[in-house]
Design an enzyme around this catalytic site. Structure first.
Site, short mmCIF file in Angstrom:
data_model
loop_
_atom_site.label_atom_id
_atom_site.label_comp_id
_atom_site.label_asym_id
_atom_site.label_seq_id
_atom_site.Cartn_x
_atom_site.Cartn_y
_atom_site.Cartn_z
N ASP A 1 5.50 -7.84 0.87
CA ASP A 1 5.37 -9.21 1.37
C ASP A 1 4.14 -9.84 0.71
OD1 ASP A 1 7.33 -8.08 3.05
OD2 ASP A 1 6.71 -9.29 4.77
N LYS B 1 9.64 -16.21 3.09
CA LYS B 1 9.06 -15.95 4.41
C LYS B 1 8.13 -17.09 4.75
CE LYS B 1 6.01 -12.49 6.62
NZ LYS B 1 5.39 -11.16 6.46
N LYS C 1 12.87 -14.98 6.19
CA LYS C 1 12.10 -14.31 7.24
C LYS C 1 11.12 -15.30 7.89
CE LYS C 1 8.77 -10.55 8.04
NZ LYS C 1 8.10 -9.36 7.47
#
Length: 253
Positions: free
Chosen positions: A100, A162, A194
């Protein structure tokens, strides 16, 4: 929704949860507890998301059916690509399944090409691991800037968009989620999504999955393409899944 439908949806949400501990005081014991929690009575979560220092330990502790996600360039989103590359390579070597990455969002306005190149460079070092790009939408402030971030990340080869780190004042919101999902849909709905931070209840979590279904199609939000970045919301979702009394108070990221 009927109770039966809610219970089914709750089970689906558990399978899409990135159970998270990114507290500054996190310890190996905390990660061990997170690994145990990830194997819920209603089935495993999709992944745990932890600091890079704990990746090797978590990979040894967890069943291979649960992914290990970690963060790089986190939480500030700086522009030192070499340092982020080193973090990424170490995490992948230690067994991370997902990276991430916080993009250099402060450079977007003047140099979106830098962010695209940053994402492409990190993606090239991910090996088998998926790259989830954190756009920090709460710091981009307007729709145009969020769409620019989406374009840069998608052009760089991101596997996921995300919303947030969960470390700023404004994290995931339905408005920012809609923008990311619209851009994913325009790109063919193959990239994952996300939302992270501020997901406190079953209703919050289910609302994001319904939004994904509405914009990208009912078959879009599989666990491979839809994740929820949260932690203590699990207790509320589990209560809905099992039909037991729901906990009071709020769940945090």
């Amino acid at each position: 929704m009927t109770d039966g439908v809610e219970a089914r949806r709750a089970g689906e949400l558990i399978a899409r949860l990135d159970l998270t501990n990114l507290n500054e005081i996190c310890t190996e014991a905390d990660v061990a507890a997170l690994c145990e929690k990830a194997e819920t009575p209603e089935g495993p979560v999709a992944a745990i998301c932890i600091w890079p220092d704990f990746v090797g330990f978590a990979r040894r502790e967890l069943s291979t059916r649960i992914k290990v996600a970690t963060v790089v360039n986190f939480p500030r989103g700086g522009d030192d690509v070499d340092a982020t590359l080193a973090e990424t390579r170490k995490a992948v070597s230690d067994g991370a399944d997902e990276i991430d990455l916080v993009i250099a969002y402060e450079r977007l306005a003047d140099d979106p090409g830098f962010v695209e190149a940053q994402v492409r460079t990190i993606k090239a070092s991910c090996g088998h691991a998926k790259l989830k790009t954190i756009l920090e939408t709460g710091r981009l402030f307007d729709e145009g800037a969020i769409r620019t971030a989406c374009h840069a990340a998608l052009s760089g080869g991101a596997d996921f968009l995300k919303t947030s780190t969960g470390k700023v004042e404004v994290n995931a919101t339905p408005a920012s989620a809609r923008i990311l999902l619209e851009e994913i849909g325009r790109a063919g709905a193959t990239v994952g999504f996300k939302p992270a931070g501020g997901i406190r209840t079953f209703e919050d979590a289910d609302g994001y999955m319904r939004l994904a279904e509405t914009i990208c199609g009912l078959d879009y939000p599989t666990p491979e393409r839809f994740r929820l970045g949260a932690s203590s919301v699990l207790a509320d979702i589990l209560a809905v899944a099992t039909g037991t009394e729901r906990p009071g108070g709020l769940a945090g990221y």
